[in-house]
Design a protein around this motif. Structure first.
Motif, PDB file in Angstrom:
ATOM      1  N   UNK A 274       0.831  -1.203   0.000  1.00  0.00           N
ATOM      2  CA  UNK A 274       0.000   0.000   0.000  1.00  0.00           C
ATOM      3  C   UNK A 274       0.865   1.253   0.000  1.00  0.00           C
ATOM      4  N   UNK A 275       0.697   2.051  -1.024  1.00  0.00           N
ATOM      5  CA  UNK A 275       1.320   3.364  -1.066  1.00  0.00           C
ATOM      6  C   UNK A 275       0.478   4.345  -0.247  1.00  0.00           C
ATOM      7  N   UNK A 276      -0.839   4.338  -0.510  1.00  0.00           N
ATOM      8  CA  UNK A 276      -1.772   5.148   0.271  1.00  0.00           C
ATOM      9  C   UNK A 276      -3.191   4.632   0.063  1.00  0.00           C
ATOM     10  N   UNK A 277      -4.042   4.923   1.045  1.00  0.00           N
ATOM     11  CA  UNK A 277      -5.464   4.608   0.960  1.00  0.00           C
ATOM     12  C   UNK A 277      -6.220   5.922   1.027  1.00  0.00           C
ATOM     13  N   UNK A 278      -7.073   6.132   0.034  1.00  0.00           N
ATOM     14  CA  UNK A 278      -7.849   7.364  -0.046  1.00  0.00           C
ATOM     15  C   UNK A 278      -9.326   7.008   0.017  1.00  0.00           C
ATOM     16  N   UNK A 279     -10.038   7.579   0.977  1.00  0.00           N
ATOM     17  CA  UNK A 279     -11.491   7.426   1.058  1.00  0.00           C
ATOM     18  C   UNK A 279     -12.110   8.584   0.288  1.00  0.00           C
ATOM     19  N   UNK A 280     -13.063   8.279  -0.578  1.00  0.00           N
ATOM     20  CA  UNK A 280     -13.649   9.306  -1.425  1.00  0.00           C
ATOM     21  C   UNK A 280     -15.116   8.999  -1.671  1.00  0.00           C
ATOM     22  N   UNK A 281     -15.854  10.026  -2.067  1.00  0.00           N
ATOM     23  CA  UNK A 281     -17.241   9.852  -2.480  1.00  0.00           C
ATOM     24  C   UNK A 281     -17.363  10.349  -3.914  1.00  0.00           C
ATOM     25  N   UNK A 282     -18.101   9.595  -4.714  1.00  0.00           N
ATOM     26  CA  UNK A 282     -18.388   9.992  -6.089  1.00  0.00           C
ATOM     27  C   UNK A 282     -19.782  10.592  -6.093  1.00  0.00           C
ATOM     28  N   UNK A 283     -19.897  11.814  -6.584  1.00  0.00           N
ATOM     29  CA  UNK A 283     -21.174  12.530  -6.510  1.00  0.00           C
ATOM     30  C   UNK A 283     -21.808  12.772  -7.873  1.00  0.00           C
ATOM     31  N   UNK A 284     -21.238  12.237  -8.934  1.00  0.00           N
ATOM     32  CA  UNK A 284     -21.793  12.455 -10.273  1.00  0.00           C
ATOM     33  C   UNK A 284     -22.935  11.505 -10.581  1.00  0.00           C
TER      34      UNK A 284
END
Length: 163
Positions: A84-94
């Protein structure tokens, strides 16, 4: 070399079982890749002006992501630091496929993983991203079959992820 992966989540502890299975599979491949992992959920922001002005992604994530979820993905992150380089939590709103495709291309995501059992659990303004993932032509998508244990000897929901 760094690759980007998308893991469809509803920010429940059960959805981290998908992350755990993907990392276990990548661990057996024995390649020298590190992964940027995007834990993404569909989120309906609504069309109210005040909602659009005063809600940031950080605020939305703090509402839909529990502390147990953060603790659990940090445990998984510490188990596979070589992957793992990084873990990003995100939301897609489209709402449109073309917008989703642009999201994928902007983040250079090559593979996506999802679990169909999360579909029934989508509530609280969340929506299903699986149709978008399947229709994206630049994305290699894979369904991960997960079986959530019915009974766990240890106390707490967190034990389900690591059972």
């Amino acid at each position: 070399m760094t690759k980007a992966l998308l893991i469809y989540t509803d920010f429940s502890l059960e959805s981290l079982i998908t992350l755990k299975k993907v990392l276990a599979e990548k661990n057996t491949e024995n390649n020298d890749c590190k992964y940027d992992i995007y834990l993404v959920s569909g989120y309906e922001t609504g069309d109210s002006i005040s909602t659009l002005l005063f809600n940031s992604k950080g605020k939305i994530l703090s509402e839909i992501r529990s502390q147990e979820f953060c603790d659990a993905y940090n445990i998984i992150k510490n188990k596979y630091p070589h992957l793992i380089n990084r873990i990003i939590c995100d939301v897609y709103t489209g709402y449109f496929q073309r917008v989703f495709d642009n999201y994928i291309n902007a983040k250079n995501i090559e593979e996506a993983y999802y679990c169909n059992s999360l579909i029934e659990k989508n509530t609280n303004k969340k929506f299903n991203l699986i149709p978008y993932i399947k229709k994206c032509k630049t994305l290699k998508s894979t369904e991960i079959i997960t079986e959530i244990p019915k009974s766990v000897i240890e106390k707490g929901i967190l034990a389900k992820v690591f059972a």
